[in-house]
Design an enzyme around this catalytic site. Structure first.
Site, PDB file in Angstrom:
ATOM      1  N   CYS A  31      56.680  85.554  -6.579  1.00  0.00           N
ATOM      2  CA  CYS A  31      55.797  86.397  -5.784  1.00  0.00           C
ATOM      3  C   CYS A  31      54.351  86.226  -6.236  1.00  0.00           C
ATOM      4  O   CYS A  31      54.029  86.375  -7.407  1.00  0.00           O
ATOM      5  CB  CYS A  31      56.230  87.856  -5.924  1.00  0.00           C
ATOM      6  SG  CYS A  31      55.235  88.995  -4.973  1.00  0.00           S
ATOM      7  N   GLU A  34      50.906  87.055   1.095  1.00  0.00           N
ATOM      8  CA  GLU A  34      52.147  86.303   1.277  1.00  0.00           C
ATOM      9  C   GLU A  34      53.216  87.155   1.950  1.00  0.00           C
ATOM     10  O   GLU A  34      53.276  88.360   1.756  1.00  0.00           O
ATOM     11  CB  GLU A  34      52.711  85.854  -0.074  1.00  0.00           C
ATOM     12  CG  GLU A  34      51.878  84.849  -0.812  1.00  0.00           C
ATOM     13  CD  GLU A  34      52.486  84.509  -2.166  1.00  0.00           C
ATOM     14  OE1 GLU A  34      53.631  84.941  -2.426  1.00  0.00           O
ATOM     15  OE2 GLU A  34      51.827  83.834  -2.959  1.00  0.00           O
TER      16      GLU A  34
END
EC number: 2.1.1.192
Length: 367
Positions: free
Chosen positions: A341, A92
């Site tokens: 996250c 990511e």
């Protein structure tokens, strides 16, 4: 043999590599300019570079090892990217619009072994480090996205706070920093870059001895060993005492401010008692300590944790301020997308897993 990313070479390494392969030193300046100023996407577009050099680069390097899989855009301008690496792993990257510019949060490892009990990143164990090139490419992919909008926007700030522990991939992260900071390339100022660590004490000392002024953030999240060990496994290896020794060295060596990240977990670490302990812990370095209070992003797999109430966060903040500690409550980004996250990556892997199991069941039924 698989080719490596050209973006993994620092200015010095690119220059040395070209010279070792019979190229003149100034070719590095040309190639670097095409990569980071003109930001071409193929070697063939480097129009003032000789064909011989282009062929040499093409034979040994690639310019993009990341493949965009998912892009999520928030109403507040936050954009989250899910990239597939050449080996099929997913990572990511997040771009956030700030008052001071555009900030990008990069990932440094595939998965994470630190074992923070509240974090989505640690749900999937570390399988490998990212190369310096794979980390730089995250910035380049975002910058190419911005270039495509023709708004003359640029990545101005970088936070190394994505999936993984940056100091567990130290050498590649240092090369990444040297690439994006180089004044003939992206020229992102060292003071506009922040690296976050969960507390690898020996590497904090190494970082203090580096030759640039990149900011340091410590993921602290608790003011005493008992509590910190219960939510952060790394505290068993590097206790708060060892961590503070390294921080003391860093502060004395650099005289630079340190940000201490503190995630607010309801009923766990958000009492006045912890606020007073934190103020006492940082007291010696209060002139260079800055606490970032972070509202918790709930994760489905971590049902034991909840976000602290606004009242408790404000009370914690007030206690720190009254005790002379500079602090702020972090502004949230991307609350309408997979903000935590590692959350987007985890969900995507689950979706792929479900699809694969369905395919297997279908194939078995047809046999």
């Amino acid at each position: 043999m698989e080719k490596s990313s050209i973006y993994g070479l620092t200015w010095t390494k690119l220059t040395e590599w070209l010279e070792a392969h019979g190229q003149k030193k100034f070719r590095a300046t040309q190639v670097w300019d095409w990569l980071y100023r003109k930001r071409v996407k193929t070697f063939e577009e480097m129009s003032n570079v000789p064909k011989e050099t282009i062929e040499l680069l093409t034979a040994n390097f690639v310019m993009n090892t990341l493949e965009e899989q998912v892009v999520q855009e928030s109403t507040d301008g936050t954009t989250k990217y899910l990239f597939k690496l050449s080996d099929g792993n997913l990572i990511e990257t997040v771009m956030m619009k700030q008052e001071y510019g555009l900030s990008v949060c990069v990932t440094t490892q595939v998965g994470c072994n630190i074992g923070c009990t509240f974090c989505a990143s640690g749900l999937l164990k570390k399988s490998r480090d990212l190369t310096a090139g794979e980390i730089v490419e995250q910035i380049m992919n975002v910058q190419h996205y911005l270039d495509g909008r023709n708004l003359e926007e640029r990545v101005s700030h970088v936070v190394v706070m994505g999936i993984g522990e940056p100091f567990d991939n130290y050498d590649n992260v240092m090369d990444f920093l040297r690439v994006i900071n180089h004044d003939k390339g992206l020229a992102i100022g060292a003071r506009h870059i922040t690296v976050s660590t969960s507390g690898l004490a020996p590497r904090i000392i190494d970082f203090a001895n580096e030759d640039f002024q990149v900011n340091l953030a410590i993921s602290l999240h608790a003011p005493n060993n008992e509590l910190r060990t219960s939510i952060m496994r790394i505290n068993k290896t590097y206790s708060i005492e060892k961590l503070m020794e390294a921080i003391h060295y860093y502060v004395n060596k650099t005289n630079r401010r340190i940000t201490f990240e503190y995630i607010m977990l309801k009923g766990v670490n958000d009492h006045k008692k912890e606020a007073l302990e934190l103020a006492a812990l940082l007291g010696e370095h209060r002139h260079l300590a800055y606490v970032n209070l972070i509202p918790y992003n709930p994760v489905d797999e971590h049902i034991d944790y909840e976000r602290s109430t606004k009242e408790d966060v404000l009370a914690f903040y007030d206690t720190l301020k009254k005790n002379g500690i500079n602090c702020v409550i972090r502004r949230e980004h991307g609350t309408d997308i997979d903000a935590a996250c590692g959350q987007l990556r985890s969900k995507q892997i689950k979706r792929v897993g479900v699809r694969e199991r369905m395919k297997q069941k279908q194939a078995a039924a047809e046999e």
